[in-house]
Design an enzyme around this catalytic site. Structure first.
Site, PDB file in Angstrom:
ATOM      1  N   GLU A   1       4.693   9.201   2.771  1.00 55.46           N
ATOM      2  CA  GLU A   1       3.554   8.363   2.389  1.00 55.46           C
ATOM      3  C   GLU A   1       3.337   7.212   3.376  1.00 55.46           C
ATOM      4  O   GLU A   1       2.215   6.754   3.549  1.00 55.46           O
ATOM      5  CB  GLU A   1       3.749   7.809   0.968  1.00 55.46           C
ATOM      6  CG  GLU A   1       3.817   8.883  -0.101  1.00 55.46           C
ATOM      7  CD  GLU A   1       2.533   9.694  -0.209  1.00 55.46           C
ATOM      8  OE1 GLU A   1       1.442   9.122  -0.076  1.00 55.46           O
ATOM      9  OE2 GLU A   1       2.640  10.919  -0.428  1.00 55.46           O
TER      10      GLU A   1
ATOM     11  N   ARG B   1     -38.669  -9.260 -12.386  1.00 57.62           N
ATOM     12  CA  ARG B   1     -38.984 -10.022 -13.598  1.00 57.62           C
ATOM     13  C   ARG B   1     -39.248  -9.129 -14.806  1.00 57.62           C
ATOM     14  O   ARG B   1     -38.963  -9.492 -15.936  1.00 57.62           O
ATOM     15  CB  ARG B   1     -40.213 -10.916 -13.346  1.00 57.62           C
ATOM     16  CG  ARG B   1     -39.863 -12.203 -12.609  1.00 57.62           C
ATOM     17  CD  ARG B   1     -41.058 -12.852 -11.915  1.00 57.62           C
ATOM     18  NE  ARG B   1     -42.259 -12.919 -12.761  1.00 57.62           N
ATOM     19  CZ  ARG B   1     -43.495 -12.898 -12.286  1.00 57.62           C
ATOM     20  NH1 ARG B   1     -43.707 -12.805 -10.979  1.00 57.62           N
ATOM     21  NH2 ARG B   1     -44.519 -12.979 -13.098  1.00 57.62           N
TER      22      ARG B   1
ATOM     23  N   GLU C   1      -4.436   7.014   7.084  1.00 53.81           N
ATOM     24  CA  GLU C   1      -5.519   6.383   6.316  1.00 53.81           C
ATOM     25  C   GLU C   1      -5.970   5.106   7.014  1.00 53.81           C
ATOM     26  O   GLU C   1      -7.164   4.860   7.224  1.00 53.81           O
ATOM     27  CB  GLU C   1      -5.001   6.059   4.910  1.00 53.81           C
ATOM     28  CG  GLU C   1      -6.002   5.378   4.017  1.00 53.81           C
ATOM     29  CD  GLU C   1      -5.394   4.924   2.693  1.00 53.81           C
ATOM     30  OE1 GLU C   1      -6.033   4.087   2.044  1.00 53.81           O
ATOM     31  OE2 GLU C   1      -4.310   5.396   2.315  1.00 53.81           O
TER      32      GLU C   1
ATOM     33  N   HIS D   1       0.837  -1.211   0.000  1.00 54.87           N
ATOM     34  CA  HIS D   1       0.000   0.000   0.000  1.00 54.87           C
ATOM     35  C   HIS D   1       0.870   1.259   0.000  1.00 54.87           C
ATOM     36  O   HIS D   1       0.641   2.208  -0.762  1.00 54.87           O
ATOM     37  CB  HIS D   1      -0.898  -0.070   1.238  1.00 54.87           C
ATOM     38  CG  HIS D   1      -1.899   1.032   1.336  1.00 54.87           C
ATOM     39  ND1 HIS D   1      -2.645   1.234   2.480  1.00 54.87           N
ATOM     40  CD2 HIS D   1      -2.290   1.994   0.472  1.00 54.87           C
ATOM     41  CE1 HIS D   1      -3.448   2.267   2.299  1.00 54.87           C
ATOM     42  NE2 HIS D   1      -3.247   2.747   1.094  1.00 54.87           N
TER      43      HIS D   1
ATOM     44  N   GLU E   1       2.421   1.617  -3.333  1.00 52.33           N
ATOM     45  CA  GLU E   1       1.426   2.093  -4.317  1.00 52.33           C
ATOM     46  C   GLU E   1       1.290   3.615  -4.265  1.00 52.33           C
ATOM     47  O   GLU E   1       1.196   4.284  -5.293  1.00 52.33           O
ATOM     48  CB  GLU E   1       0.084   1.409  -4.029  1.00 52.33           C
ATOM     49  CG  GLU E   1      -1.087   1.914  -4.839  1.00 52.33           C
ATOM     50  CD  GLU E   1      -2.246   2.335  -3.952  1.00 52.33           C
ATOM     51  OE1 GLU E   1      -2.569   3.533  -3.941  1.00 52.33           O
ATOM     52  OE2 GLU E   1      -2.817   1.472  -3.265  1.00 52.33           O
ATOM     53  N   HIS E   2       1.310   4.186  -3.053  1.00 52.97           N
ATOM     54  CA  HIS E   2       1.287   5.649  -2.918  1.00 52.97           C
ATOM     55  C   HIS E   2       2.580   6.274  -3.431  1.00 52.97           C
ATOM     56  O   HIS E   2       2.568   7.320  -4.066  1.00 52.97           O
ATOM     57  CB  HIS E   2       1.144   6.030  -1.443  1.00 52.97           C
ATOM     58  CG  HIS E   2      -0.258   5.985  -0.927  1.00 52.97           C
ATOM     59  ND1 HIS E   2      -0.884   7.071  -0.390  1.00 52.97           N
ATOM     60  CD2 HIS E   2      -1.158   4.980  -0.856  1.00 52.97           C
ATOM     61  CE1 HIS E   2      -2.107   6.741   0.006  1.00 52.97           C
ATOM     62  NE2 HIS E   2      -2.294   5.467  -0.265  1.00 52.97           N
TER      63      HIS E   2
END
Length: 1077
Positions: free
Chosen positions: A237, A701, A259, A159, A162-163
């Site tokens: 980060e 339906r 976060e 994570h 990724e940042h």
């Protein structure tokens, strides 16, 4: 309430009004495969205005996937993007010899009729990188690169990486190229996600030049990021010690750290994580790829660098292209990067090992942070099964998805219905089937359960499943599910989410495990096979064995019980403080001086703008690439039997979309909080002739969905708000008569007599609001500020903010005594709102289907009541008191808002305001609130209808410090120097928002909203001209508006008790305190 899913989208000009009305009610909360994302874009965070709960009967959730955190997954919604659609057809193909020259070998090529595309699988000869190139006529082009990234601990390394990789690279050596793309490209999607076992980097754009710019920035970022040499990016980060002065306390800071503190403050998320980790104790899914805040500070920079070296390699990548661009150019771009690498052993090292199945069930007990009082009775319990020790074949997977929809997909589904009717808990948790990881799992449970009732919930789940094995499913339920699923497939409506990205995520779910990546795109044969099998053998013989094998007789079962713990949040804070005190005590005077210097150095770097030469490296479009005219939606205004009708002649693949709008301005003020429950009751209570189950099945339906929700907005230049109730529906054009007949039945025939069901709605709504308060506190804060500043905001807050939660808490206690009054109030809402007077009907379809529908609309209009008994519009001059408020909840992060009405301060609207507010969000607030402040998000929003300008932060470790940043915005603009390139990027980025990509139903809906709000084509053209001609002078003229927010703004924060106490000590009684949980 929605049957199916009626998606919509809007330009930023209408966004404030649109998002106020469109919330998707989520019935299940489930830890999904996507854990986290690079950022939460303001357009996502600003769902803040969707306070009026949209009553929805969903397949399971909206087809457009959330971009951050936890995904409620509809098991047919991604396949909904695989449908044939005549406007998307096959494209050209790369010749074998051309592919070889570029270093690629063609592995397979096939035409996929479900998405009218040619899909070619290539392998890069030198590195083994795999590429899927999908060619068709879809202008919304998509690129994605995905790496297998299995972590072996909960430090959050995938994570944080990724940042971090998006914070500068070899070709783009600035602090955050990603933010430059946010500011100045026409992207229709730009983000990154971390799953438990993979990391995805997708982009999308309809402009080819812009698209290739995005692709190049992303490829350079993942393969050559600066972060692996720059410890400060890792600190920013991920995590770092922060010390402003040697005499102060050390704290932890970091974007991902905060976060994940927010994630770990939400009980549903804690439950989902505990369930997944207990199901998978022996493989990578047993740790948290997003990061556990207690473990994140154990991550070292060396481990971080090594993870990138090991896994971010072409040999370990899966690369996806989709759309109408030149497939040869795709390979040319890729070869420039891939040819720089040799093959690596990373694919062997990144393989995901399956979890072996248990020989006996497991039970675990966890705790979650709870408030005092009522929270203490709210236990949670979920039953979780790992369905297989290996991936399932497509036929079984499809049958299980169908079974999941039968069990839980609608309010009438038996397992869901029985659990909610039992009154053993407030709401359902666990989203049923989750099949995006290597091995599928099934989870179901309840929250708001008393401790004594936990065994009863477990017993009820098992007994209900046993009964379904014995008795099977109702034929109408099977037919309704099949129609709902097929409609979703044929409609191919992914909302604002690019269709190509939806396909990519579907494909990656197999490709990442070395299975056939194209198999998930071909649903037609397995679907027909399943239908034939059901027709031939009967549904019982298809589904009963599945329930027995995968659930009832499955020993790999984990029961998770969650207990409320009012001391947990304080205990974790105290533990963190203790650790940091020990860290400080172990440091010498020189160490402390060095840490103070390093803190200041990092902050200086974060707050120093990139030099112009670095900014110029990021490719961008020029204003010549931007259309001068706004996107035109064909709109014919007519009249049928005295009701105004808007018709939009657009290609919709034979689907008819309709919106029936009723005036709500005459409704008594005291009835407003009942409106969301009224909307839910319309679709979840029965009529004189039909039970609610039969009504739901009939809608399933015959149609693709019906939804009912309130819509409120200020109208620019008017004192009174616009308030409506909107009924949305969709069906295949041949079913138009059924659709309007069913809408009529819902509006006029539903009886408000089922006291027990209504009680369930109230409990579910309260549980949902409590969840929203913990997870989307910025939305609650924004609604509260709006309610203090204008009447539309006051109305919305009554139907979806803190006032609504307080109303629900009181209502729940009085249903039994006052049911007759409540029932007659619901009836009064119906009589007041549903009338021919003030009704508007909006229809989107192609010309032939529009013409054929007139007679059904005429019949529908004639059946509406001609006038309401209370036809006097209210004078809505109501507001909440203009005081600063702190809404206190058990949380480790804060949500901080400040707002005022800048029109009242003399600001006159100019289109440049869109450019300026976006620029403030992406520079000043991004740098100060997120990058150096450590919050997950900080942004501003200008509701041009009301004049309310709001600042908001998201998962923020600070409170007063963030308010200081907001108050510094005027000075930021005062000192701002902006060159032509930067200004051009800001303008282009704003046009990208205004021209956001829309599918036909969303175009028709947006056009209707403009009509309701009195926004003319002339005004749209004027505002666009003002956006395109924005200058530095406009930025300077906006300073007074920002000073008005500073001097007159009202503050609302959703925050922890400790932070609020500290703020009130620092600024004597700054906040009035409201305790919410």
């Amino acid at each position: 309430m929605e049957i199916g899913s009626c998606s919509s989208n809007s330009t930023s000009m209408e966004r404030a009004a649109l998002v106020r009305s469109l919330s998707t009610t989520r019935y299940f909360s489930r830890t999904p495969s996507v854990l986290s994302a690079r950022f939460s874009p303001p357009t996502l965070l600003l769902r803040r205005r969707s306070l009026s709960t949209s009553s929805t009967r969903l397949l399971s959730s909206s087809t457009s996937r959330p971009l951050f955190y936890f995904r409620n997954r509809n098991h047919f919604s991604t396949r909904a993007s695989l449908v044939s659609s005549p406007d998307i057809g096959g494209g050209e193909v790369v010749k074998d010899e051309v592919a070889r020259e570029l270093g690629f070998e063609k592995v397979s090529e096939e035409f996929i009729p479900e998405c009218k595309s040619i899909a070619v699988l290539f392998k890069h000869v030198k590195t083994g990188a795999q590429v899927i190139s999908v060619s068709n006529k879809d202008e919304n082009k998509v690129f994605g690169i995905v790496f297998r990234t299995p972590p072996n601990d909960s430090t959050g390394i995938p994570h944080i990486l990724e940042h971090s990789v998006l914070c500068g690279s070899r070709k783009y050596p600035l602090k955050e190229p990603f933010v430059e793309l946010l500011k100045g490209s026409l992207h229709t999607f730009l983000n990154a996600f971390t799953y438990p076992d993979r990391t995805c980097y997708p982009v999308a754009s309809t402009n080819t030049k812009d698209f290739y710019n995005l692709v190049d920035v992303y490829l350079d970022a993942v393969f050559f990021p600066k972060c692996v040499e720059d410890v400060q990016t890792f600190q920013q980060e991920g995590w770092h010690y922060e010390l402003n002065h040697p005499s102060e306390d050390i704290t932890y800071k970091g974007v991902v750290f905060n976060e994940m503190k927010g994630v770990y403050s939400q009980p549903d998320n804690i439950l989902g994580r505990a369930s997944q980790q207990a199901l998978f104790p022996d493989n990578t899914y047993g740790v948290d790829s997003g990061g556990d805040p207690q473990v994140i500070p154990k991550l070292t920079f060396e481990e971080f660098k090594e993870f990138h070296r090991k896994y971010y390699h072409p040999s370990n990548s899966r690369i996806w292209f989709y759309g109408d661009d030149d497939p040869t150019e795709r390979l040319r771009i890729l070869s420039e990067y891939l040819d720089m690498f040799d093959a690596s052993s990373s694919p062997n090292e990144s393989k995901i090992e399956p979890q072996k199945l248990f020989s006996k069930p497991v039970r675990i007990v966890e705790t979650y942070p709870a408030g005092e009082g009522g929270d203490l009775k709210k236990h949670m319990v979920s039953l979780n099964w790992l369905l297989s020790d290996k991936p399932l074949d497509l036929e079984t997977e499809l049958a299980l998805s169908f079974l999941n929809h039968l069990l839980l997909g609608t309010p009438a589904s038996p397992l869901r219905k029985i659990l909610l009717e039992s009154r053993l808990g407030d709401a359902i948790v666990g989203g049923g089937l989750e099949d995006e990881l290597l091995q599928p799992q099934f989870s179901i449970g309840m929250k708001g359960v008393s401790e004594d009732d936990i065994p009863k919930v477990e017993e009820l789940i098992v007994n209900t499943l046993k009964k379904l094995v014995e008795e099977g499913f109702d034929t109408d339920a099977i037919e309704a599910s099949m129609n709902t699923i097929e409609f979703s497939l044929r409609e191919n409506n992914t909302g604002s989410f690019p269709r190509g990205l939806s396909l990519m995520l579907q494909s990656i779910g197999k490709w990442i495990y070395d299975m056939n990546p194209l198999e998930p795109l071909k649903y037609e044969k397995p679907l027909q096979d399943l239908k034939s099998k059901i027709a031939k053998e009967g549904s019982k013989s298809v589904f009963s064995p599945l329930i027995e094998k995968f659930i009832l007789n499955n020993l790999h079962k984990v029961t998770v019980q969650m207990q409320p713990d009012p001391e947990k949040a304080a205990r974790e804070e105290a533990t963190e403080k203790q650790i940091l005190q020990e860290v400080k005590a172990s440091m010498t005077t020189e160490d402390l001086a060095e840490l103070t210097r390093a803190t200041q150095e990092l902050r200086l770097k974060q707050e120093t703008p990139d030099p112009p030469e670095a900014l110029k490296t990021v490719p961008s479009l020029s204003l010549q690439d931007i259309p001068k005219e706004p996107i035109h939606v064909p709109t014919e205004v007519g009249d049928i039997n005295g009701v105004k009708v808007l018709q939009h002649d657009l290609f919709t693949n034979d689907v008819l979309y309709t919106d029936i709008v009723f005036d709500m301005s005459s409704l008594k003020q005291e009835l407003l909080p009942l409106v969301p429950l009224f909307c839910q009751s319309l679709l979840e209570m029965g009529t004189k002739d039909l039970t609610f189950v039969q009504l739901n099945q009939l809608i399933g339906r015959k149609t693709g969905g019906i939804s009912v929700y309130p819509f409120t907005s200020s109208v620019q230049g008017k004192e009174d708000p616009c308030s409506h109730m909107i009924v949305r529906g969709k069906a295949m054009a041949g079913r138009a008569e059924d659709l309007y007949d069913l809408v009529n039945s819902v509006l006029q025939d539903v009886q408000f007599t089922d006291q027990q069901r209504f009680k369930q709605f109230v409990s579910q709504s309260r549980a949902r609001m409590e969840n929203r308060l913990r997870g989307s506190g910025h939305g609650i804060a924004a609604a509260r500020m709006d309610a203090k500043l204008n009447a539309a905001g006051w109305m919305s807050e009554k139907m979806g903010g803190l006032s609504y939660l307080e109303f629900l808490q009181t209502l729940e206690k009085r249903i039994d005594q006052d049911w007759a009054d409540i029932s007659s109030s619901l009836e009064e809402i119906r009589k007041t709102v549903f009338s021919k007077q003030g009704c508007l009907i909006n229809i989107t379809a192609d010309g032939k289907n529009l013409a054929n529908t007139d007679k059904f609309v005429s019949k529908f209009v004639d059946m509406l009541p001609t006038s309401s008994p209370i036809a006097t519009p209210n004078i809505w001059n109501v507001r909440l008191p203009l005081t600063n408020e702190a809404i206190v909840i058990p949380t480790q992060v804060n949500y901080v808002g400040k707002a005022t009405n800048v029109y009242d301060a003399g600001y006159k609207l100019n289109g440049s305001a869109y450019v300026i507010s976006k620029y403030i969000s992406n520079t000043w607030l991004w740098d100060r609130v997120r990058v150096s402040g450590g919050a997950y998000g900080g942004f501003c929003d200008f509701d041009t209808h009301s004049g309310v300008f709001s600042f908001l932060s998201y998962r923020d470790p600070n409170l007063l410090k963030t308010l200081e940043v907001y108050d510094g915005t005027g000075d930021f603009l005062r000192e701002l120097e902006i060159d032509d390139d930067t200004l051009t990027k800001a303008i282009i980025g704003t046009i990208g928002d205004v021209d956001s990509y829309q599918l036909p139903d969303a175009k028709g809906y947006s056009s209707m909203l403009r009509y309701i709000l009195g926004i003319t084509e002339e005004e749209r053209q004027k505002r666009r001209g003002e956006i395109l001609s924005t200058s530095l002078k406009d930025f300077k003229q906006f300073i007074d508006a920002m000073e008005a927010v500073k001097d007159k703004g009202v503050v609302v924060a959703v925050a922890s008790p400790d932070d609020v106490d500290a703020a009130n000590k620092e600024l004597s009684n700054f906040f009035q305190i409201k305790r919410a949980l």
